[in-house]
Design a protein around this motif. Sequence first.
Motif, PDB file in Angstrom:
ATOM      1  N   LYS C 174     -31.751  83.448  41.066  1.00  7.80           N
ATOM      2  CA  LYS C 174     -33.195  83.657  41.001  1.00  7.80           C
ATOM      3  C   LYS C 174     -33.937  82.342  40.755  1.00  7.80           C
ATOM      4  O   LYS C 174     -33.326  81.292  40.570  1.00  7.80           O
ATOM      5  CB  LYS C 174     -33.510  84.643  39.871  1.00  7.80           C
ATOM      6  N   ASP C 175     -35.246  82.445  40.716  1.00  4.25           N
ATOM      7  CA  ASP C 175     -36.097  81.273  40.499  1.00  4.25           C
ATOM      8  C   ASP C 175     -35.664  80.437  39.311  1.00  4.25           C
ATOM      9  O   ASP C 175     -35.620  79.202  39.390  1.00  4.25           O
ATOM     10  CB  ASP C 175     -37.546  81.737  40.215  1.00  4.25           C
ATOM     11  N   ASN C 176     -35.366  81.096  38.192  1.00  8.16           N
ATOM     12  CA  ASN C 176     -35.063  80.332  36.991  1.00  8.16           C
ATOM     13  C   ASN C 176     -33.787  79.516  37.118  1.00  8.16           C
ATOM     14  O   ASN C 176     -33.687  78.430  36.556  1.00  8.16           O
ATOM     15  CB  ASN C 176     -34.987  81.271  35.780  1.00  8.16           C
ATOM     16  N   HIS C 177     -32.802  80.045  37.863  1.00  7.08           N
ATOM     17  CA  HIS C 177     -31.598  79.245  38.074  1.00  7.08           C
ATOM     18  C   HIS C 177     -31.940  77.991  38.875  1.00  7.08           C
ATOM     19  O   HIS C 177     -31.442  76.898  38.600  1.00  7.08           O
ATOM     20  CB  HIS C 177     -30.534  80.045  38.831  1.00  7.08           C
ATOM     21  N   ILE C 178     -32.776  78.164  39.872  1.00  6.98           N
ATOM     22  CA  ILE C 178     -33.151  77.033  40.723  1.00  6.98           C
ATOM     23  C   ILE C 178     -33.951  76.022  39.918  1.00  6.98           C
ATOM     24  O   ILE C 178     -33.727  74.808  40.011  1.00  6.98           O
ATOM     25  CB  ILE C 178     -33.951  77.553  41.938  1.00  6.98           C
ATOM     26  N   ALA C 179     -34.850  76.526  39.079  1.00  4.53           N
ATOM     27  CA  ALA C 179     -35.673  75.620  38.269  1.00  4.53           C
ATOM     28  C   ALA C 179     -34.806  74.802  37.325  1.00  4.53           C
ATOM     29  O   ALA C 179     -34.977  73.589  37.182  1.00  4.53           O
ATOM     30  CB  ALA C 179     -36.697  76.438  37.473  1.00  4.53           C
ATOM     31  N   VAL C 184     -32.996  74.211  45.085  1.00  2.96           N
ATOM     32  CA  VAL C 184     -32.143  75.123  45.852  1.00  2.96           C
ATOM     33  C   VAL C 184     -30.846  74.459  46.275  1.00  2.96           C
ATOM     34  O   VAL C 184     -29.758  75.012  46.140  1.00  2.96           O
ATOM     35  CB  VAL C 184     -32.895  75.639  47.096  1.00  2.96           C
ATOM     36  N   ASP C 208     -38.678  88.807  46.761  1.00  2.00           N
ATOM     37  CA  ASP C 208     -39.380  89.174  45.538  1.00  2.00           C
ATOM     38  C   ASP C 208     -40.882  88.981  45.686  1.00  2.00           C
ATOM     39  O   ASP C 208     -41.357  87.880  45.994  1.00  2.00           O
ATOM     40  CB  ASP C 208     -38.851  88.306  44.383  1.00  2.00           C
ATOM     41  N   ASN C 209     -41.627  90.044  45.468  1.00  2.00           N
ATOM     42  CA  ASN C 209     -43.085  89.957  45.474  1.00  2.00           C
ATOM     43  C   ASN C 209     -43.664  89.432  46.785  1.00  2.00           C
ATOM     44  O   ASN C 209     -44.625  88.659  46.792  1.00  2.00           O
ATOM     45  CB  ASN C 209     -43.557  89.056  44.313  1.00  2.00           C
TER      46      ASN C 209
ATOM     47  N   THR D  38     -24.030  78.398  38.731  1.00  2.00           N
ATOM     48  CA  THR D  38     -25.092  77.577  39.309  1.00  2.00           C
ATOM     49  C   THR D  38     -25.625  76.481  38.398  1.00  2.00           C
ATOM     50  O   THR D  38     -26.279  75.561  38.877  1.00  2.00           O
ATOM     51  CB  THR D  38     -26.297  78.461  39.721  1.00  2.00           C
ATOM     52  N   ASP D 267     -40.402  82.173  31.871  1.00  2.00           N
ATOM     53  CA  ASP D 267     -40.436  81.131  32.892  1.00  2.00           C
ATOM     54  C   ASP D 267     -39.864  79.838  32.351  1.00  2.00           C
ATOM     55  O   ASP D 267     -40.228  79.382  31.268  1.00  2.00           O
ATOM     56  CB  ASP D 267     -41.879  80.898  33.352  1.00  2.00           C
TER      57      ASP D 267
END
Lengths: 270, 270, 270, 270, 270, 270
Positions: C174-179, C184, C208-209, D38, D267
């Motif tokens: 998800k986003d948080n892993h990427i952040a 990516v 998502d969304n 990850t 976040d």
Amino acid sequence: MSLLCPDAFLSPLAIDEAVTRALDEDLGRAGDVTSTATIPEGTRGRAVLAARKAGMIAGLPLAAAAFRKLDPAVEITGHQRDGAAVQSKTVLLTVAGDARALLAAERVALNFVGNLSGIATATAEFVRLVGHTRARVCCTRKTTPGLRAVQKYAVRCGGGFNHRFGLDDAILIKDNHIAVAGGVRAVLERAKAVAGLEVGLADAVLLDNMSPVTMKKAVEMVAGRLVIEASGGITHESAAAIAESGVDYLSSGAITHSSPNLDVGLDIEI
Amino acid sequence: MSLLCPDAFLSPLAIDEAVTRALDEDLGRAGDVTSTATIPEGTRGRAVLAARKAGMIAGLPLAAAAFRKLDPAVEITGHQRDGAAVQSKTVLLTVAGDARALLAAERVALNFVGNLSGIATATAEFVRLVGHTRARVCCTRKTTPGLRAVQKYAVRCGGGFNHRFGLDDAILIKDNHIAVAGGVRAVLERAKAVAGLEVGLADAVLLDNMSPVTMKKAVEMVAGRLVIEASGGITHESAAAIAESGVDYLSSGAITHSSPNLDVGLDIEI
Amino acid sequence: MSLLCPDAFLSPLAIDEAVTRALDEDLGRAGDVTSTATIPEGTRGRAVLAARKAGMIAGLPLAAAAFRKLDPAVEITGHQRDGAAVQSKTVLLTVAGDARALLAAERVALNFVGNLSGIATATAEFVRLVGHTRARVCCTRKTTPGLRAVQKYAVRCGGGFNHRFGLDDAILIKDNHIAVAGGVRAVLERAKAVAGLEVGLADAVLLDNMSPVTMKKAVEMVAGRLVIEASGGITHESAAAIAESGVDYLSSGAITHSSPNLDVGLDIEI
Amino acid sequence: MSLLCPDAFLSPLAIDEAVTRALDEDLGRAGDVTSTATIPEGTRGRAVLAARKAGMIAGLPLAAAAFRKLDPAVEITGHQRDGAAVQSKTVLLTVAGDARALLAAERVALNFVGNLSGIATATAEFVRLVGHTRARVCCTRKTTPGLRAVQKYAVRCGGGFNHRFGLDDAILIKDNHIAVAGGVRAVLERAKAVAGLEVGLADAVLLDNMSPVTMKKAVEMVAGRLVIEASGGITHESAAAIAESGVDYLSSGAITHSSPNLDVGLDIEI
Amino acid sequence: MSLLCPDAFLSPLAIDEAVTRALDEDLGRAGDVTSTATIPEGTRGRAVLAARKAGMIAGLPLAAAAFRKLDPAVEITGHQRDGAAVQSKTVLLTVAGDARALLAAERVALNFVGNLSGIATATAEFVRLVGHTRARVCCTRKTTPGLRAVQKYAVRCGGGFNHRFGLDDAILIKDNHIAVAGGVRAVLERAKAVAGLEVGLADAVLLDNMSPVTMKKAVEMVAGRLVIEASGGITHESAAAIAESGVDYLSSGAITHSSPNLDVGLDIEI
Amino acid sequence: MSLLCPDAFLSPLAIDEAVTRALDEDLGRAGDVTSTATIPEGTRGRAVLAARKAGMIAGLPLAAAAFRKLDPAVEITGHQRDGAAVQSKTVLLTVAGDARALLAAERVALNFVGNLSGIATATAEFVRLVGHTRARVCCTRKTTPGLRAVQKYAVRCGGGFNHRFGLDDAILIKDNHIAVAGGVRAVLERAKAVAGLEVGLADAVLLDNMSPVTMKKAVEMVAGRLVIEASGGITHESAAAIAESGVDYLSSGAITHSSPNLDVGLDIEI
């Protein structure tokens, strides 16, 4: 430095639960009567946990947790971490703290490192034997009761992969399901109706107790459309031939249920 | 007929606790998804649990408890009981009941019988090898974490005896206690002061990693005033020679931590 | 007749554990002081558990277990089973037994059936709304803490499917892993190295969304090579449009964490 | 600053138990496989837990406990505390620590804050609606199984009061007791004999499913001699009218069993 | 300084388990509602735990654990340790920390110290009464259910010794075994066959409910070949006469099951 | 016939939990080694549990649960039930079943009946001593750690009443709260603000360690507006005088923490 194997998964709650249960089992109602009787209160000690045979290490975070549980202020230095291949006499951990606590936790720490390193070592040997093929080594649900999570982790430390963690992880149809349900057709029809499972959508097929020759034919028939797992009494002797048949996975129950412990020991430094 | 070994001790609460934990571990959050997906609800089944290799059996009460936990109305027929020496293909139990429950409990039942019969079998072989001497075979605290009570029971099923169940069972002074306390004299003086332990009152002495020749000398020196236990890397090969030195007990950590599982299986009867 | 939904998975140990905990929480230290104070010992009672609103039923095996836990001899008649769509006033269970036990277990039984039927009902409505498409409805890890297994089962009772049961079930980036990982590319390279995960081998992608229009484009780009799951604030109002974009799954956290209870009640029959 | 609501009661052991169970449920046997796959070991992260809708906050101490359980050294800064009314996008907590631990605890933390803040928010709305009267808002035993203590606490965070925590808290006679015991007279006679309970000594009376008009008459009849609690399907729409009848308490099962979660998110800060 | 009695055994896990259970029992679902209601959050307090009667102290490590569980940062100063003989008004511990936590843990801390010091005090009185003989005082399995490990420890604090910790500790043949098995001969033959137990090898003999005169004869008959334990309704009045018969041990169930609590209290320092 | 005292409350889950823990504690890792060693498998036995002193009985359901846990098929005949006043030698229960199970459960059964009947007997004596007054006898939170629910039940069996079960049951302001908060005024103001507690609304007042004369004055001052509870070192000697002062309740910590066990025994019938 973390003591966990870099690429393997283990829940910190699983470590805590396994170690608490093991200490509870060993300390019993009265605790370590020998240390209380022979070592003056407040005595400090320093000990090294070392391999006494060459092998692949797993279980150091559980050993550390055992010492820490009985002496929260213990100082632990990791000289190796899980997943390391070591020679005999390699020092794995140094622990310094309350001497009674070190001795009270000793056996639990050694039992974990011995059992899990034994599994990692047996796994690593399988991995080495099939290294010239594309086959991966994986384990089964044939683990020692109560230790599945940590033993599956030990297989990862040895370079292996994990199959299902439990009955709830994936649908895997075996002989007994077919026997009870009244045949392959009945099983597949029901699985399709209930779980939306179609043969064309199956992820993998398990070849159980086949010869390398038969497996090779199966690999050719499947032609990459399914992941193929070979299983059933695979030994260090037969592993290479089976892997050369082209299967994707070799799964072994023996690596978790029948690997001898790796010999490890704890010595007080004077 | 009870399935428990006639002369061995096992708490019913220990059985219940070990089996519940193992089922919980295998069923996970969702239970046996394969049986639900492939076997119609209410299907009845009948299965036999049989040895696939010759050996000494242990663990049948745990297998029975696993089946009963998932189907309280299951009918279980014991054809053998713990402590029996069986040939390959000997039927151990017949179970008849809800087919989904039988298959969901299968792996747990087999993991217990496999692990414990492996221990009983290895023990029985030691017992056979020293049968011409007065030595008894016993186990140590080197058990698989979380399974001490049941593995100690398995050693009894194999004809062995149990050493300390835990740190709280008896005072046993080892090298590390002496190292920490600053010598044999210090240890003994303290043990005498604290626990009233006098050398002359010790029950037993442990000879660790000595040769048969040295052991024989020790036996002669002790001249029956103490129970003598030989320990340290004793194998099936070395057991007879050590036993012939006249020691009272041979203790082996390997019989609990490194015995391979006995091969057992469950087959649905059609 | 089993009370379990025919095609849904639920471990019997999970039922027992959830019901015991809930009874323990309600009975507290002293038990049901009102029933003891007002109902003579040994009084027999008969009660019906009925829906007071129309809906999809889930939780009857837990209700039955609650009554049985406090009166092992209670007689339970199932008029419906989990997964049934019922009208208001439909009788679900009849229970006859010790009156004090029935009343002591009442609230726990109703709390389970109310919560789980609420989830099943909300799920069934989603399933109905997307019935003209190929989309399946599934749930998330956004469950009420401590009730994941039973709430996931309730989603199945409502005709939905289950996503991951926990963090250990599958890799889902998800986003948080990427952040955290720094982009990516970094995430995918590491996932490939550690877990052998390749983009080309991913099983599914989560949108998502996104708007239905954007989702439709994504569906066209993927062209069947991946399973596509739409997620993020999907409501009964927006479900059909999203499903029509061609996605394979609609996942909703709200069906488990925000569905109102279905109104159910227990009435003593006089 | 404590994160607990200043005037609400919650046992620290209850927090620990609820959080451990929820983490255990989410981490399963293998833990957070995605973060391990990850995110490089030792990566530090910083994240904000924020409200995504306006509402009344509850559950922050449980969120903090979840992060701390997986990273004992995590730094937590509380920007709000339980019982605070916040706008959308208000930052509630900042957490800084091991990135894998933050992500592994994320869902459990959010599930608690979402569920409990949803309850607090619904409670606060009831409190606002009856603010011009003397009526207090309270909850019932219709809580989500396993979460009673924390959900009752959430009601306090929202400005409400707590009714009985369990069956052992007080004698509360309902229809079913009367039906089983054979009438009001029988119930009261027995309650008097057994528990010394006399009608004249009752503390409170529950008016269930009455109209505001009928309730007003009851209030006049009682004339302050008893605490009066109105109950039965009270909604945000009907609350004011009922409160204006002069009752002391409005009790609602829906605020604990059917309040939608408050939307909260975590976040990663880059 | 350790608070544990120097020469007594107690597992740290046993302390943790007993204290957690007791706090859980006292805090219930909502915790200490009085402290929350009357003491402002963050208030610091300082209290002394003192003896209000003279006696022998036991249980301080459990008291300390109770305070620490509710305030991990509490500062504890030990003025005495377990095994100390103190006068009335002796300060045992000083605790300084969060005032709500101190008061919430107060009762649990006092209940442990009161119960265990009561046992230690009664034991010490027996020890004093037989101090002119060679007899040692020991306890039995007649402990308060759930507290065996800590009560046995309290006996050691009082200068006594511990008999069997449980049924699994040693073979002890009593009247009921003989009655069931059909006589002394049958019991001994079976014990010899099963457990290798020979009368000549028995460690000890229990003289139950005999007069001092009869005991003296028994002591003469045994002539040192066996340890002799006198048992059965021994009181402070009869202890000396029995001890003078020459027995090795006096065992008393009353010291663990019927000793009155030692009066201890906690006072806030202003 | 139920064995529970007709008018007292005890949760069946509390019985099960207390008995399981006690058996676990007594059986340890290996179980009852003596019964296994001396009694042939399958031997049937019949035993009577009888009072050996006159007293008031409590704990029979726990005794029955202990036997049933080890032999689910045991036949139990209740000759008395909890709350009965019996003479010495009165038979309480007859149990018939597996002889090993009877003997293995014996000590746990007796420990419960002994402890709880001791409490009931001491309570009944207080009740008798104040029988000519309106005062009721009640207990406190000064119970043996881990046994609160069952000991409070025993007080009811003896004719007493129960005060708070735990810290969460009611607000009870004591000296230490006042000392910490800085005076009576500060405590009451805060309690009013936080919990809506007003002095005029307090239910009861506790008179701690006052003389009967002072108590009488307090009773006159209160004039029935509050329930008055007298507390603090009340003994069998002082009880009547205190009760005659007109207080509503006499509370005694000693009845739960310092009552000697009632002597009960189990005899095998031949």
